[in-house]
Design a protein around this motif. Structure first.
Motif, PDB file in Angstrom:
ATOM      1  N   GLY A  64     -26.153  13.358  35.304  1.00 46.47           N
ATOM      2  CA  GLY A  64     -25.430  13.301  36.569  1.00 46.47           C
ATOM      3  C   GLY A  64     -24.373  14.363  36.728  1.00 46.47           C
ATOM      4  N   HIS A  65     -24.120  15.079  35.657  1.00 37.69           N
ATOM      5  CA  HIS A  65     -23.158  16.187  35.700  1.00 37.69           C
ATOM      6  C   HIS A  65     -23.883  17.469  35.332  1.00 37.69           C
ATOM      7  CE1 HIS A  65     -19.574  13.576  35.884  1.00 37.69           C
ATOM      8  NE2 HIS A  65     -20.245  12.794  35.075  1.00 37.69           N
ATOM      9  N   GLY A  66     -23.364  18.552  35.808  1.00 40.80           N
ATOM     10  CA  GLY A  66     -23.819  19.827  35.273  1.00 40.80           C
ATOM     11  C   GLY A  66     -23.144  20.006  33.934  1.00 40.80           C
ATOM     12  N   LEU A  67     -23.066  21.220  33.466  1.00 40.95           N
ATOM     13  CA  LEU A  67     -22.334  21.476  32.238  1.00 40.95           C
ATOM     14  C   LEU A  67     -20.843  21.541  32.543  1.00 40.95           C
ATOM     15  CD1 LEU A  67     -25.265  22.299  31.494  1.00 40.95           C
ATOM     16  CD2 LEU A  67     -24.245  24.043  30.001  1.00 40.95           C
ATOM     17  N   GLN A 105     -25.799  20.227  44.575  1.00 41.01           N
ATOM     18  CA  GLN A 105     -27.260  20.208  44.644  1.00 41.01           C
ATOM     19  C   GLN A 105     -27.624  18.810  45.134  1.00 41.01           C
ATOM     20  OE1 GLN A 105     -27.447  22.392  40.454  1.00 41.01           O
ATOM     21  NE2 GLN A 105     -29.501  22.246  41.366  1.00 41.01           N
ATOM     22  N   LEU A 116     -30.152  26.756  28.515  1.00 45.26           N
ATOM     23  CA  LEU A 116     -30.337  27.246  29.883  1.00 45.26           C
ATOM     24  C   LEU A 116     -30.751  28.713  29.853  1.00 45.26           C
ATOM     25  CD1 LEU A 116     -28.393  24.739  30.153  1.00 45.26           C
ATOM     26  CD2 LEU A 116     -27.626  25.794  32.277  1.00 45.26           C
ATOM     27  N   PHE A 118     -30.414  24.497  37.682  1.00 46.65           N
ATOM     28  CA  PHE A 118     -28.983  24.447  37.970  1.00 46.65           C
ATOM     29  C   PHE A 118     -28.579  25.612  38.856  1.00 46.65           C
ATOM     30  CE2 PHE A 118     -27.605  21.059  35.231  1.00 46.65           C
ATOM     31  CZ  PHE A 118     -28.506  21.041  34.171  1.00 46.65           C
ATOM     32  N   PHE A 145     -20.905  24.553  37.613  1.00 43.59           N
ATOM     33  CA  PHE A 145     -22.301  24.126  37.662  1.00 43.59           C
ATOM     34  C   PHE A 145     -22.511  23.033  38.700  1.00 43.59           C
ATOM     35  CE2 PHE A 145     -24.292  26.016  33.876  1.00 43.59           C
ATOM     36  CZ  PHE A 145     -23.185  26.525  33.244  1.00 43.59           C
ATOM     37  N   GLY A 146     -23.651  23.079  39.387  1.00 43.67           N
ATOM     38  CA  GLY A 146     -24.117  21.916  40.105  1.00 43.67           C
ATOM     39  C   GLY A 146     -24.647  20.886  39.119  1.00 43.67           C
ATOM     40  N   ALA A 147     -24.939  19.697  39.622  1.00 42.45           N
ATOM     41  CA  ALA A 147     -25.394  18.603  38.754  1.00 42.45           C
ATOM     42  C   ALA A 147     -26.832  18.786  38.293  1.00 42.45           C
ATOM     43  CB  ALA A 147     -25.236  17.267  39.461  1.00 42.45           C
ATOM     44  N   GLY A 148     -27.554  19.691  38.934  1.00 39.98           N
ATOM     45  CA  GLY A 148     -28.931  19.953  38.537  1.00 39.98           C
ATOM     46  C   GLY A 148     -29.936  19.202  39.381  1.00 39.98           C
TER      47      GLY A 148
END
Lengths: 113, 115
Positions: free
Chosen positions: A40-43, B6, B44, B90, B105-108
């Motif tokens: 639910g989070h990016g990095l 995102q 990544l 991402f 970063f977006g959450a993906g």
């Protein structure tokens, strides 16, 4: 050949124990970073470094320390591990300016029981 | 403060279909924008990047992205997806000001390609 490597790739630790995650880069980059990745989070940035001997706090530094003994190596240290630190940790390297991109290691999956 | 959104946590498409993954950003100035891909149990990898010039940028493996300043968007596209494109994507932003290239970063978006 992989330019950013991490060890260990998987780690199981006990609550209250000390954990050290290691990162090595052969890109000859000045900057190195530690992130954690949660669903639910990016990095999210934990600590970063401009070069040997320097460490800086990122967005979520609480409970973590970092060490940059050389250009190539950057460690993340959990002095007293807690279950909330169960996550996947990524190391990255990058340089000043340029295209600002970062190069990532394969990640370390840490489980704190 | 800068941010990346995102809106789609998961996208499922059929192999051979076209793809668009959405990304909206907020930044006080013109940022660097990136798309990274994360394959299972890997780190990544950079797909493409944009700073200036032609708003459509080409990346690896047939991916492209279009920057829109008016819409604050940087959507990723591919004309025909392959099962091997299944991964998490991402959208990432880096400010051009300041002394450190801190990434946001977006959450993906998790992409599943069905046969």
């Amino acid at each position: 050949e992989a330019a950013v490597t991490q060890s260990p790739r998987n780690k199981v630790a006990v609550t209250g124990g000390k954990v050290t995650l290691s990162c090595n880069q052969t890109n000859n980059h000045n900057n190195m970073y530690w992130y954690r990745q949660d669903t639910g989070h990016g990095l999210r940035l934990i600590h970063y470094s401009y070069g040997a001997g320097s460490t800086e706090k990122g967005d979520i530094p609480d409970g973590y320390k970092a060490s940059r003994p050389s250009q190539e190596n950057f460690s993340l240290i959990l002095e007293l591990a807690t279950p909330s630190q169960t996550s996947v940790y990524f190391c990255a390297s990058g340089n000043w300016g340029g295209s600002y991109e970062q190069y990532f290691g394969p990640g370390t999956r840490l489980t704190v029981l | 403060a800068q941010s990346v959104t995102q809106p789609d946590a998961r996208v499922t498409v059929s192999e051979g279909a076209s793809l668009q993954l959405r990304c909206k950003y907020s930044s006080s100035g013109t940022p660097y924008l990136f798309w990274y891909v994360q394959y299972p149990r890997q780190g990544l990898q950079l797909l493409l990047k944009y700073y200036s010039g032609d708003p459509v940028v080409q990346g690896v493996n047939g991916f492209e992205a279009e920057f829109s300043k008016s819409n604050s968007s940087f959507h990723l596209r591919k004309a025909s997806v392959h099962w091997s494109d299944s991964a998490v994507y991402f959208c990432v932003l880096s400010p051009l000001s300041g002394s450190f290239n801190k990434l946001t970063f977006g959450a993906g978006t998790r992409l599943a390609v069905c046969p």
